[in-house]
Design a protein around this motif. Sequence first.
Motif, mmCIF file in Angstrom:
data_model
loop_
_atom_site.group_PDB
_atom_site.id
_atom_site.type_symbol
_atom_site.label_atom_id
_atom_site.label_comp_id
_atom_site.label_asym_id
_atom_site.label_seq_id
_atom_site.Cartn_x
_atom_site.Cartn_y
_atom_site.Cartn_z
ATOM 1 N N ASP A 205 46.709 74.609 37.537
ATOM 2 C CA ASP A 205 46.256 74.303 38.836
ATOM 3 C C ASP A 205 45.595 73.329 38.436
ATOM 4 O O ASP A 205 45.247 72.163 39.283
ATOM 5 N N CYS A 206 44.909 72.999 37.365
ATOM 6 C CA CYS A 206 43.218 71.872 37.212
ATOM 7 C C CYS A 206 43.940 70.455 37.160
ATOM 8 O O CYS A 206 43.962 69.716 37.839
ATOM 9 N N ASP A 207 45.117 70.504 36.424
ATOM 10 C CA ASP A 207 45.936 68.925 36.449
ATOM 11 C C ASP A 207 46.333 68.951 38.268
ATOM 12 O O ASP A 207 46.493 67.870 37.900
ATOM 13 N N ARG A 208 46.831 69.979 38.697
ATOM 14 C CA ARG A 208 47.115 69.726 40.263
ATOM 15 C C ARG A 208 46.069 68.756 40.973
ATOM 16 O O ARG A 208 45.932 68.418 41.596
ATOM 17 N N ALA A 209 44.495 69.621 40.791
ATOM 18 C CA ALA A 209 43.515 69.363 41.561
ATOM 19 C C ALA A 209 43.111 67.878 41.264
ATOM 20 O O ALA A 209 43.097 66.499 41.305
ATOM 21 N N ALA A 210 44.134 67.420 39.114
ATOM 22 C CA ALA A 210 43.465 65.732 39.004
ATOM 23 C C ALA A 210 44.120 64.941 39.921
ATOM 24 O O ALA A 210 43.924 63.899 40.282
ATOM 25 N N ASP A 211 45.538 65.494 39.744
ATOM 26 C CA ASP A 211 46.266 64.508 40.858
ATOM 27 C C ASP A 211 46.037 64.189 42.752
ATOM 28 O O ASP A 211 45.884 63.363 42.433
ATOM 29 N N TRP A 212 45.594 64.927 43.006
ATOM 30 C CA TRP A 212 44.893 64.859 43.954
ATOM 31 C C TRP A 212 43.955 64.005 44.324
ATOM 32 O O TRP A 212 44.617 63.368 45.207
#
Lengths: 456, 456
Positions: free
Chosen positions: A39-46
């Motif tokens: 989820d941290c990775d996903r926030a960065a992508d966003w």
Amino acid sequence: MSLDAVLHRIDATLPEAMDRLFALLRIPSISTDPAFKPDCDRAADWLVDELNSLGFDASKRVTPGHPMVVAHSQGDGPRTLFYGHYDVQPVDPLSLWDRDPFDPAIEDTAKGLVIRARGSSDDKGQLMTFIEACRAFKEVTGTLPGPITIFLEGEEESGSPSLVPFMQANKEELTCDVALICDTGLFESTAPAIVTMLRGLASAQFTIHGPNKDLHSGMYGGAAINPNRVMTRILGRLHDDQGRVTVPGFYDGVKELPEHIRAQWQSLAFDHAKFLGDVGLSVPAGEQDRTPLEMIWSRPTAEINGMWGGYTGAGFKTVLPAEAHAKVSFRLVSEQDPDAIVAAFQTWVTDQLPADCRVEFHDVGGSPAGQMQITHPAFEQTRAALTEEWGRAASYVGCGGSIPIAGYFKTVLGMDALLVGFGKDDDQIHSPNEKYDVESFHKGIRSWARVIARMM
Amino acid sequence: MSLDAVLHRIDATLPEAMDRLFALLRIPSISTDPAFKPDCDRAADWLVDELNSLGFDASKRVTPGHPMVVAHSQGDGPRTLFYGHYDVQPVDPLSLWDRDPFDPAIEDTAKGLVIRARGSSDDKGQLMTFIEACRAFKEVTGTLPGPITIFLEGEEESGSPSLVPFMQANKEELTCDVALICDTGLFESTAPAIVTMLRGLASAQFTIHGPNKDLHSGMYGGAAINPNRVMTRILGRLHDDQGRVTVPGFYDGVKELPEHIRAQWQSLAFDHAKFLGDVGLSVPAGEQDRTPLEMIWSRPTAEINGMWGGYTGAGFKTVLPAEAHAKVSFRLVSEQDPDAIVAAFQTWVTDQLPADCRVEFHDVGGSPAGQMQITHPAFEQTRAALTEEWGRAASYVGCGGSIPIAGYFKTVLGMDALLVGFGKDDDQIHSPNEKYDVESFHKGIRSWARVIARMM
């Protein structure tokens, strides 16, 4: 370029800005718990997608921990770095939340409209104020407002282990003229403020081991040492009767407040009765010879953030546990050395162990306190812009929390940092039911537009 | 009737006896946790069926808590009551078990064959020794051995709240000539023993409340009181430097050991180095002017069985929690009054609370220590039977645990009680990986056959 047009655009597009914030809030980017790494990775992508769509040159940058987001825009004039963090605190105890912490909503409260979600105030709502200000410039003028570097991390709530190595490895790219950090609040929830004094943080988790397994208190009680007893005996002595920390050497490097700062703080007329009353308290619990503002801004503390040992379920279990655990942290000021503090604490604990007990430390670390130099013109430009937006004089203040990044910008990149934020005292950051006022979000975006207009 | 034939039958049918014990062990009858209430009920049903099939007149008897099992057989001579309990301790931490606690198995260990399961020793394995002895008599002679009342409860591990009211309401039915209680162990795991001195138990759970919600230690640390700090400060003073309990009045009613008992205990040559060494310890941790046997048999204790507060998950959360919790229990001796002890403790805690904190007590209760009169002929008959079976002189000893039932048999029903059991010090009762030696189970059944033969 007309600032008025930018401000008008911000007012007119607030609902869309909130939709974007909500999308970010829905990502449970809890950095301390490995279960939420994707989820941290996903926030960065966003964030990378969002910044690229605005015309920044943005990318996700891998670290040994959670990724960094770095974005640049071009233009003439001094380059400004903006910092925020996209990770959030854990949410337990979940039972105390009135709604899913990752299903944000606008709530109409007695104090006005609020955005309810984990991270709404700390720090997703805050970091989005700056991005939305940039968007308004872009939409009104066709270009981003100037040479800006946006630098967002995902480990702020877990001690920022990758931050300094990343800064060192990317020193040239990240070094700007001045830094803006948006992770603080309004003074007493109403007056704009620039934080120039920040406490540091040192922490340690430890386990006291006694018997090699859990024992029956009937069979062994009296003869066998109980680690819970040892833990309470040691930690029960962490403060003396006057609220002072008893670890030898703890106050080494703690400076008295300069008279002109003390005078400025007194003029703030801090309402400590309201500050404590809002959370059900009345008596300042720190060092008894200090004022409440000193206790939270300029004096160091020691706190037991968590402890556990033995049977904690329903009913009774007459057990002597094999081990007891605690998480202890220290807020640091002036020139206290985090490594020395943690080492002194470890020695202090170890020296008090009785026969048959041993202690194991882990998750040990820390960062020093920060003291800003306010000579760079950006400080007075920002103070003027904030005063204009909020209709109240902006002040230079202290902050009890630890934002180690401010110190690293100075020591690693040689930049002064301006800490400006729009959080309120009742935002319940790190607690259940975190919120961010819609006013904070809206006027926060407008504040950055005014700051940018004065600086660039 | 030939005792030899009964003993032979016991030896020949041991596998079938173990199968029956396993069926009982598979029922997770944890009495302290409401989630297991249906399982407690199921264990009672299983025992009623078993006893009826043996020719007892058995029934399940409803209480406000878990049911009692009462069974009677007829015959001439003095009536004997047998007591055991079918409930078991909770199993957490489950991760420390090497197998499912409720999937019993025979394991071949360095010390011999053991039955591994929660309740194998405490108390399902022990109560089944008596039932299997009765079965052997029935199968060899065609009838049960005499007038026996079997009385099994399901709340022993949760303070037996229904026991005294049930005894009072069924006084005539339950009053016998003498009582046998099987819930204790062999002395130093080898010598048969009859316990004549038992510690009592008083306990209290409490919560210290501070701020009205969890707080951020950066924003509030220093100014706001932390309940973890208050909890450790109070409980850290529960013992003084000499290991004595500091609660005022705690030692009221504690008698010095009579000289003849002290002399008998000295002759037991208790190996405290081995007793502590087996659990990874070396130094007796109780009152420093007492012998180890006094510490566990004749001196009172105070223990923190569980405590918790703040963040206890992975990583760090710099929180000041709203509350901290503890479960504290006291082992009592001589004439210490459980109600007075708990009241003194509550006053002691409350008197130490700082401003802005309050305390809430619950699950408060207790039972006094027990001292048996050994004048009834059953004591010497049992001692002779045990000496014969085990080939070592059986002794009258003390016990650090609390078996309040022994006191209630005397005070409510006017009966003396013989506490005889076959547990070993390494049975890990109340701990992960509880076991009962196959030898304990086998020779336990044979022991009861010999006791019954001498008494009836």
